[in-house]
Scaffold this active site. Sequence first.
Site, short mmCIF file in Angstrom:
data_model
loop_
_atom_site.label_atom_id
_atom_site.label_comp_id
_atom_site.label_asym_id
_atom_site.label_seq_id
_atom_site.Cartn_x
_atom_site.Cartn_y
_atom_site.Cartn_z
N SER A 158 -44.60 -5.71 -14.12
CA SER A 158 -44.06 -5.61 -15.48
C SER A 158 -44.37 -6.89 -16.23
O SER A 158 -44.51 -7.97 -15.62
CB SER A 158 -42.54 -5.41 -15.43
N TYR A 181 -34.22 -7.84 -12.14
CA TYR A 181 -35.46 -7.12 -12.44
C TYR A 181 -36.63 -8.10 -12.59
O TYR A 181 -37.70 -7.89 -12.03
CB TYR A 181 -35.29 -6.29 -13.71
#
Length: 254
Positions: free
Chosen positions: A143, A156
Site C-alpha cells: 500500500s 496497517y
Amino acid sequence: MQVASASNGRVALVTGAARGIGQGIAAWLIAEGWRVVLADVDRQRGATVAEVLGDNAMFVYMDVANEEQVAAGVADVLGQFGRLDALVCNAAVADPHNITLESLDLAYWNRVLAINLTGPMLLAKHCAPYLRAHGGSIVNLASTRASQSEADTEAYAASKGGLVALTHALAISLGPQIRVNAVSPGWIDARDTAQRRTEPLSDSDHAQHPAGRVGTAEDVAAMVAWLLSRNAGFVTGQEFVVDGGMSKKMIYSE
C-alpha cells in the site's frame, strides 16, 4: 474488459480473492489464460465468485495467518493442478483506521500483522518449492501507506511497510528461480458494481488525482499480471506504486 482465452497451463494462487482487488486480479488472470485458485475466509462468497469466473477458477478456504491452513490450501492446489506458477498475496485487514495509539488494542495489532505480514511469509514458505520448479513469481499487495500515513493507522501502516521489506528480502533469498515484487495501490474503488452505481464517487474525488480519476481493481490487476509475466523477467525486489500520481503530489492546507 478482458476477453477470456484458452488456458495457458499456468496456475496462480490469489489470496483474498472473494472480493475487491483480489477478485479483480483473479478475473484478469483468468482472462489471460491462467488457471486461478481463489483463497479466502469467506466460503460462500469465494465459492460463488469462482463459479462465476468459470472452469479455470477454483476456491479454497484459507486463513493466511494459520500455517496449517496455508499448508493445506497449497496442498489442495498441487493436488488439483500438479503445479504452481504464481502467488499473489492480497489477503489483508483492509481498513487502515483505528483508535488513538494510547487506546490501540494489542490483540488487534497482532491480528493485523498476522494477516497482512505473517501471512505472505507463510505463503512464500509453503509455495516456494513449487514456484521454484517452474521459475515462478510472487507479487505482494502492499500500500502507499507503507510510506505515508494518516493519523491512527499504526497497525496497517506497519504491516504494509513490513511487507515491502519482506518483498525485497524474499527476492534475494529466492532468486534467481523465483522473482518477488510488490504492488502498492493508492485509492482504488474496488466496490461491487452495484454499490459504485448507487453511491458514485464525486468529481472532486477523481479530480484530486494527477491521473484524473480514482483507480480501479483493473488498474492494479494489469500491473500484477505484467509482473507475473515473462515480460518482467528482469524485474525483482521492487515496489510498484499504482496510485494515479497521488503520492507525488505536494499537498498543503490552504
